[in-house]
Design a protein around this motif. Structure first.
Motif, PDB file in Angstrom:
ATOM      1  N   UNK A  31       0.807  -1.208   0.000  1.00 30.80           N
ATOM      2  CA  UNK A  31       0.000   0.000   0.000  1.00 30.80           C
ATOM      3  C   UNK A  31       0.842   1.261   0.000  1.00 30.80           C
ATOM      4  N   UNK A  32       2.107   1.130   0.360  1.00 31.31           N
ATOM      5  CA  UNK A  32       3.017   2.267   0.310  1.00 31.31           C
ATOM      6  C   UNK A  32       3.809   2.194  -0.984  1.00 31.31           C
ATOM      7  N   UNK A  33       4.090   3.341  -1.555  1.00 34.79           N
ATOM      8  CA  UNK A  33       4.795   3.381  -2.833  1.00 34.79           C
ATOM      9  C   UNK A  33       6.225   2.869  -2.680  1.00 34.79           C
ATOM     10  N   UNK A  34       6.757   2.396  -3.790  1.00 34.97           N
ATOM     11  CA  UNK A  34       8.157   1.962  -3.773  1.00 34.97           C
ATOM     12  C   UNK A  34       9.059   3.156  -3.486  1.00 34.97           C
ATOM     13  N   UNK A  35       8.628   4.346  -3.893  1.00 35.93           N
ATOM     14  CA  UNK A  35       9.402   5.566  -3.619  1.00 35.93           C
ATOM     15  C   UNK A  35       9.512   5.797  -2.110  1.00 35.93           C
ATOM     16  N   UNK A  36       8.411   5.574  -1.385  1.00 34.61           N
ATOM     17  CA  UNK A  36       8.434   5.724   0.077  1.00 34.61           C
ATOM     18  C   UNK A  36       9.354   4.682   0.695  1.00 34.61           C
ATOM     19  N   UNK A  37       9.259   3.453   0.224  1.00 33.04           N
ATOM     20  CA  UNK A  37      10.136   2.400   0.732  1.00 33.04           C
ATOM     21  C   UNK A  37      11.601   2.706   0.477  1.00 33.04           C
ATOM     22  N   UNK A  38      11.906   3.231  -0.707  1.00 35.94           N
ATOM     23  CA  UNK A  38      13.284   3.583  -1.038  1.00 35.94           C
ATOM     24  C   UNK A  38      13.773   4.748  -0.187  1.00 35.94           C
ATOM     25  N   UNK A  39      12.891   5.711   0.066  1.00 40.73           N
ATOM     26  CA  UNK A  39      13.268   6.846   0.900  1.00 40.73           C
ATOM     27  C   UNK A  39      13.589   6.386   2.322  1.00 40.73           C
ATOM     28  N   UNK A  40      12.726   5.576   2.901  1.00 42.55           N
ATOM     29  CA  UNK A  40      12.964   5.072   4.258  1.00 42.55           C
ATOM     30  C   UNK A  40      14.233   4.229   4.287  1.00 42.55           C
ATOM     31  N   UNK A  41      14.430   3.388   3.288  1.00 47.88           N
ATOM     32  CA  UNK A  41      15.644   2.581   3.217  1.00 47.88           C
ATOM     33  C   UNK A  41      16.878   3.472   3.171  1.00 47.88           C
ATOM     34  N   UNK A  42      16.835   4.525   2.379  1.00 48.38           N
ATOM     35  CA  UNK A  42      17.970   5.446   2.283  1.00 48.38           C
ATOM     36  C   UNK A  42      18.213   6.168   3.606  1.00 48.38           C
ATOM     37  N   UNK A  43      17.141   6.519   4.290  1.00 49.56           N
ATOM     38  CA  UNK A  43      17.267   7.213   5.568  1.00 49.56           C
ATOM     39  C   UNK A  43      17.860   6.310   6.647  1.00 49.56           C
ATOM     40  N   UNK A  78      19.987  10.538   2.674  1.00 48.80           N
ATOM     41  CA  UNK A  78      19.575  11.784   2.021  1.00 48.80           C
ATOM     42  C   UNK A  78      19.650  12.947   3.010  1.00 48.80           C
ATOM     43  N   UNK A  79      19.800  14.130   2.487  1.00 49.26           N
ATOM     44  CA  UNK A  79      19.785  15.322   3.337  1.00 49.26           C
ATOM     45  C   UNK A  79      18.336  15.691   3.646  1.00 49.26           C
ATOM     46  N   UNK A  80      18.161  16.591   4.595  1.00 45.54           N
ATOM     47  CA  UNK A  80      16.821  17.084   4.904  1.00 45.54           C
ATOM     48  C   UNK A  80      16.226  17.762   3.671  1.00 45.54           C
ATOM     49  N   UNK A  81      17.061  18.461   2.909  1.00 45.73           N
ATOM     50  CA  UNK A  81      16.587  19.113   1.678  1.00 45.73           C
ATOM     51  C   UNK A  81      16.126  18.078   0.659  1.00 45.73           C
ATOM     52  N   UNK A  82      16.829  16.952   0.556  1.00 47.37           N
ATOM     53  CA  UNK A  82      16.416  15.880  -0.356  1.00 47.37           C
ATOM     54  C   UNK A  82      15.054  15.324   0.039  1.00 47.37           C
ATOM     55  N   UNK A  83      14.857  15.113   1.318  1.00 50.98           N
ATOM     56  CA  UNK A  83      13.597  14.560   1.819  1.00 50.98           C
ATOM     57  C   UNK A  83      12.461  15.544   1.561  1.00 50.98           C
ATOM     58  N   UNK A  84      12.715  16.813   1.807  1.00 51.53           N
ATOM     59  CA  UNK A  84      11.711  17.845   1.553  1.00 51.53           C
ATOM     60  C   UNK A  84      11.364  17.908   0.068  1.00 51.53           C
ATOM     61  N   UNK A  85      12.359  17.750  -0.777  1.00 51.61           N
ATOM     62  CA  UNK A  85      12.135  17.760  -2.219  1.00 51.61           C
ATOM     63  C   UNK A  85      11.214  16.614  -2.647  1.00 51.61           C
ATOM     64  N   UNK A  86      11.438  15.428  -2.087  1.00 56.68           N
ATOM     65  CA  UNK A  86      10.577  14.274  -2.382  1.00 56.68           C
ATOM     66  C   UNK A  86       9.148  14.557  -1.917  1.00 56.68           C
ATOM     67  N   UNK A  87       9.022  15.106  -0.712  1.00 56.23           N
ATOM     68  CA  UNK A  87       7.691  15.409  -0.172  1.00 56.23           C
ATOM     69  C   UNK A  87       6.967  16.439  -1.037  1.00 56.23           C
ATOM     70  N   UNK A  88       7.675  17.471  -1.446  1.00 54.87           N
ATOM     71  CA  UNK A  88       7.048  18.507  -2.280  1.00 54.87           C
ATOM     72  C   UNK A  88       6.619  17.938  -3.621  1.00 54.87           C
ATOM     73  N   UNK A  89       7.439  17.077  -4.192  1.00 53.17           N
ATOM     74  CA  UNK A  89       7.091  16.460  -5.479  1.00 53.17           C
ATOM     75  C   UNK A  89       5.825  15.624  -5.357  1.00 53.17           C
TER      76      UNK A  89
END
Length: 83
Positions: A43-55, A64-75
């Motif tokens: 139910x969660x996107x692969x993008x979310x899984x990849x982000x959490x894995x990277x974190x 990822x930096x805080x700016x990278x995470x914010x960029x993903x959220x804004x997108x």
């Protein structure tokens, strides 16, 4: 960022990424150091899984930096706003 990754995982999965029933602190440490955790629930996107894995990378320079995470959220917000 690592702690935020743990928080994202807990909110999504409703449990700690490294928790296992009956685990002691030594084994918890080993699970953390080997990055041994289940993927996010369906139910969660692969993008979310990849982000959490990277974190949850052990090496801070690989996270990822805080700016990278914010960029993903804004997108994602922009994507949903146009849907």
């Amino acid at each position: 960022i690592w702690s935020l990754g743990c928080l994202f995982y807990e909110v999504a999965a409703l449990r700690s990424p490294f928790f296992q029933q009956g685990i002691n602190f030594y084994m918890l440490g080993r699970r953390i150091m080997s990055r041994q955790f289940e993927p996010l629930p369906a139910g969660y996107s692969s993008e979310m899984g990849q982000l959490v894995d990277a974190m949850l990378q052990l090496e801070p320079s690989h996270r990822p930096s805080a700016a990278d995470i914010l960029s993903v959220a804004r997108a994602r917000v922009a994507q949903h706003a146009t849907s």
